[in-house]
Design a protein around this motif. Structure first.
Motif, PDB file in Angstrom:
ATOM      1  N   ASN A  74       0.854  -1.186   0.000  1.00  0.00           N
ATOM      2  CA  ASN A  74       0.000   0.000   0.000  1.00  0.00           C
ATOM      3  C   ASN A  74       0.889   1.234   0.000  1.00  0.00           C
ATOM      4  N   ASN A  76       0.258   4.261   0.065  1.00  0.00           N
ATOM      5  CA  ASN A  76      -0.195   5.302   0.984  1.00  0.00           C
ATOM      6  C   ASN A  76      -0.219   4.808   2.429  1.00  0.00           C
ATOM      7  N   PHE A  77       0.538   3.771   2.688  1.00  0.00           N
ATOM      8  CA  PHE A  77       0.565   3.146   4.010  1.00  0.00           C
ATOM      9  C   PHE A  77       0.830   4.160   5.119  1.00  0.00           C
ATOM     10  N   SER A  79       0.465   7.515   5.249  1.00  0.00           N
ATOM     11  CA  SER A  79      -0.650   8.450   5.451  1.00  0.00           C
ATOM     12  C   SER A  79      -1.823   7.748   6.115  1.00  0.00           C
ATOM     13  N   ASP A  80      -2.113   6.536   5.657  1.00  0.00           N
ATOM     14  CA  ASP A  80      -3.219   5.778   6.245  1.00  0.00           C
ATOM     15  C   ASP A  80      -2.961   5.488   7.719  1.00  0.00           C
ATOM     16  N   LEU A  81      -1.713   5.179   8.038  1.00  0.00           N
ATOM     17  CA  LEU A  81      -1.354   4.896   9.430  1.00  0.00           C
ATOM     18  C   LEU A  81      -1.482   6.147  10.299  1.00  0.00           C
ATOM     19  N   ASN A  83      -3.417   8.604   9.840  1.00  0.00           N
ATOM     20  CA  ASN A  83      -4.846   8.880  10.030  1.00  0.00           C
ATOM     21  C   ASN A  83      -5.409   8.074  11.196  1.00  0.00           C
ATOM     22  N   VAL A  84      -4.980   6.823  11.313  1.00  0.00           N
ATOM     23  CA  VAL A  84      -5.420   5.992  12.442  1.00  0.00           C
ATOM     24  C   VAL A  84      -4.927   6.584  13.755  1.00  0.00           C
ATOM     25  N   PRO A 182      -6.533  -1.699  11.508  1.00  0.00           N
ATOM     26  CA  PRO A 182      -7.206  -0.592  10.816  1.00  0.00           C
ATOM     27  C   PRO A 182      -8.211  -1.077   9.771  1.00  0.00           C
ATOM     28  N   MET A 184      -9.420  -1.774   6.270  1.00  0.00           N
ATOM     29  CA  MET A 184      -8.714  -2.097   5.026  1.00  0.00           C
ATOM     30  C   MET A 184      -9.692  -2.733   4.054  1.00  0.00           C
ATOM     31  N   GLU A 185      -9.802  -2.177   2.863  1.00  0.00           N
ATOM     32  CA  GLU A 185     -10.555  -2.844   1.809  1.00  0.00           C
ATOM     33  C   GLU A 185      -9.707  -3.959   1.191  1.00  0.00           C
ATOM     34  N   TRP A 188      -2.746  -4.437   3.053  1.00  0.00           N
ATOM     35  CA  TRP A 188      -1.683  -3.436   2.921  1.00  0.00           C
ATOM     36  C   TRP A 188      -0.310  -4.084   2.752  1.00  0.00           C
TER      37      TRP A 188
END
Length: 218
Positions: A74, A76-77, A79-81, A83-84, A182, A184-185, A188
């Motif tokens: 992923n 964008n790992f 940024s996604d992290l 955000n969490v 988190p 996840m669709e 990651w």
């Protein structure tokens, strides 16, 4: 702590795995204003010893402890992290976890949540566990563990390569932090975990139950 720094920490004893892991890290998108550092710990005495050494060397607020055979796909790992971690109550994030650890503390014999691409001696493919939403869990799998607070790994108890992850999950919960998998669709990460060595696993399990058994029943 540097609030704009992210550090990857991995224990390594296999050069090809390490290079592959670092290749994927190098291709991640870095959030604006952040810097990324990587610490590799070679031939550590144990996972807890290696991770404590890495934790003590880094001033990064955000630390990502991962196995050398985990490849983050992923892009964008990070940024996604982040955000969490906007929820300051969340201390620890993993890719796979157990909402309720079984009484015997063997995570994979109970319900699990998360998403991962896996390759081992049994099968290769995608493992989808639970729904795509974020789940609060009692413990996460050690393939990848991300933190925004430093809590020492229990080097005094776990002297091998097992139960460090479940122990650390319980240490975070003892401090009042949430442990989550988190939303996840799609997975990651890829975990190329090959053959599982359980030669010392059940000895470490006894240590875990002696230390945390009351927490499990609480």
């Amino acid at each position: 702590m540097n609030p704009k720094k992210i550090c990857f920490i991995l224990c390594t004893n296999h050069e090809r795995y390490k290079k592959e892991c670092l290749y994927y890290i190098a291709h991640l998108s870095i959030p604006k204003g952040f810097c990324v550092d990587i610490l590799t710990i070679s031939d550590a005495d144990s996972m807890t010893a290696g991770y404590n050494a890495g934790m003590q060397q880094s001033d990064a607020k955000y630390k990502i402890y991962l196995h050398q055979d985990v490849f983050i796909i992923n892009k964008n790992f990070l940024s996604d992290l982040l955000n969490v971690f906007e929820d300051e109550r969340i201390g620890l994030v993993g890719m796979v976890g157990a909402p309720k650890l079984p009484e015997h503390a063997v995570m994979w014999y109970g319900e699990r949540v998360g998403r991962i691409y896996t390759s081992n001696v049994v099968k290769a493919g995608v493992s989808i566990m639970g729904g795509p939403e974020m789940n609060e869990v009692e413990a996460v799998d050690g393939l990848l563990m991300a933190t925004q607070y430093d809590i020492p790994w229990r080097e005094d108890l776990f002297t091998g390569w097992d139960f460090y992850d479940v122990s650390q999950s319980f240490e975070f919960r003892r401090k009042g932090y949430r442990v989550v998998v988190p939303a996840m669709e799609e997975p990651w990460c890829i975990h190329d975990d090959g053959f599982l060595n359980l030669s010392n696993y059940y000895n470490e399990r006894k240590k875990f139950l002696a230390e945390y058994g009351a927490d499990m029943n609480g």
